[in-house]
Design an enzyme around this catalytic site. Sequence first.
Site, PDB file in Angstrom:
ATOM      1  CE  LYS A 105      -3.523   1.275   4.746  1.00 44.23           C
ATOM      2  NZ  LYS A 105      -3.390   0.732   3.398  1.00 44.23           N
ATOM      3  CB  SER A 159      -0.963   0.006   1.190  1.00 47.00           C
ATOM      4  OG  SER A 159      -0.264  -0.031   2.409  1.00 47.00           O
TER       5      SER A 159
END
Length: 781
Positions: free
Chosen positions: A730, A687
């Site tokens: 996140k 990611s």
Amino acid sequence: MPDQQSPIDVNVEKLPEILPILPLFDAALFPKMVLPLMIMQRDSIRLIDEAMSGDRIFGLLISKGASKEKYGPEDLHRVGTSALILKMAKPEENRAQLLVQGMRRFRVKEFIEGKPYLVARVEHIREPEKKDKEIEAMRVNLTGLFMRIVELSPGLPPEMGQMAKSIQDPGTLADMVASTLNTTLEEKQRVLELVDLKKRLKEVLRQADRQKEILELGNKIQSQVKEGMDKQQRDYYLRQQLKAIKEELGEKDETQFEVEEYRAKIEEKKLPEEAKKEAERELNRLARMHPSSSEYTVAITYLDWLISLPWHESTQDVLDIKKARKILDEDHFGLEKAKKRILEYLAVRKLKADSKGPILCFVGPPGTGKTSLGRSIARAMGRKFHRISLGGIRDEAEIRGHRRTYVGALPGRIIQGIRRCESNNPVFMLDEIDKLGMDFRGDPSSALLEVLDPEQNFSFSDHYLDVPFDLSKVMFITTANILDTIPPPLLDRMEVLRLSGYTEDEKIKIAQRYLIPRQREAHGLSAGQIAFSRGGIRRIIAEYTREAGLRNLEREIAAICRGVASRIAQGESQAVSIRIKDIARYLGPAKFTPEETAAVQTPGVATGLAWTQTGGEILFVEATAMKGKGDLILTGHLGDVMKESATTALSFIRTHAAELGIAEDFYSKMDIHIHVPAGAIPKDGPSAGVTMLTALASILTKRKVKKGLAMTGEITLRGQVLPVGGIKEKVLAAHRAGIHAVFLPAQNEKDLEDIPKKIHRQIQFTFVDKMMDVIQKALER
């Protein structure tokens, strides 16, 4: 009081259908036989008095267990003998002596209420008149056997044998012999219940034959022991004789009482068929063992486990949905998905009581309330709660138990927990299922496959018990920080509910409602002695903790409470208010600075969003270029996947150098170094690909990354941005850091449903699916 006696004139064919019932616990009466009785119970004496004033007829039923003060219908057998009182004497007011004669067998149809003693409607059983050669042969054989028993038994007069010889009716002979033999009440009741003449004769022949063998064996033992015995050895001889008889029969005096006690417990417990067979088999082994044998203790322990398990005991579910909702809201703030799933389960249970329990798996960072939520679920449902910590368990026997062949064997933790709960439908929490060990010592995760499968766990087999136990009523809840380490077959059996980290506002509310009152009470402080301002709590969260959960926040609040308690105890202050400026006095200088302030606004630095076991984190990626030979240097303790993302990003930029305004041969003249700070912490995952791409593009084009921007996404060589996981964690990390713009892969747009609306309004989301779009939108002009 004088005897009461009058002429007997009773028509056996016209016995009454309704009889008062007298329980027997130490004797049995057969038709045409005479039996003396001693009556001492008040209700029974009243029964006799009323019978004497009437037709003198009543019913006798043998009890199933030991003597008791008050008998109920469930304590008695259903086949007995109607009796006529021949003679009665009352030496005292509360004691009566009877001489009764058996009339006919009867079977109880129903018990009738209304009297202080038992009364029943009965059906009298006719004696069969059928006779054939086989019956006659059995009658002759039984007569011979009984005469031999009379010869061997010093307590029976010889006239008994002559009397048996004179009885021509086979049924009467069988009853007379059965009443005379030294057998148990259960065996006498068995004969009483046999109406079929052949079956009754066969049973009495079997009992008589066994009695004859015992008497012959006794005579043999007597002759063996008697040799060389003098008068001083008489007591020794009697003991030896008794011991020899017991050994020959496979019985032990020391164990007899214990065996009977366990047998009664097994009957009372009403074990399932398979468990009952195993218990009786073990009980028969126990009866043949000596108490000093090592196997004796093993058998006793096994029987104790079988009897103590709640095979049929359940707690009543509280199916009040509103009340359950209130309890869950009282104990936990937020966690709406988990609460909704629990309320759905209760609603289904309300509509379908026999529905199988779900296997829920709460996944989330530490300190988000996974374990405590399990306790709340048990409280809301009115069930018992049991927690098992699976962290570090490596032995399969911890789950399934040890086989009884091992010394010190015990059942596994599942069965142990069921016994502690004393119900077969508790809420079972299997904590830290992602930390199960797996090596050469065993694989406990495979043992859990049967436990956590609703299609199999109705017959869970523990190695120690070796009989199936029904776990389908148990509500299993598992917890984990990550799913990656859980084996796929085990994960497939569970319904995963993700508990993400808390927002700053949620943490403030939880601190005010739960953490501060709890710590105040733990430190002996009242609400008037210590108060926290909202700004003070916010500063503790922002500058003294960095976590998705609440554990460190509670520790810091506890530290402040200790400091305030110390001041009050020393008389420095009576009441303290904790404001923003007071935090440093109790906790020292700030431990963390907001991540955004650490980012230097310079080309080559990009802010990424990462997911860890403790929630979301801000990740800075730094890139620099220098003269060299085209080497790519990667530092910061990066994993293989992260290194591959950096190589992919560089290859894409080299391919599209002309579009980005970069010299196409730039790579041959310089080295590029990518570093991710916090170099001692291992990092991996795809990611960070978008962040590395942006950092490289920034340093090579000399354009800064826009201020307050963070990003996440996986990249490919063909220029695509692929979706990633952990979006909510996140985004929460970005919000904590004060970031106001976030780039997300276009395919992750659906994940924004989980983001709180307040955060959604404060952060601008941009969705990208092309790598070139990321570079154009992320870099300043």
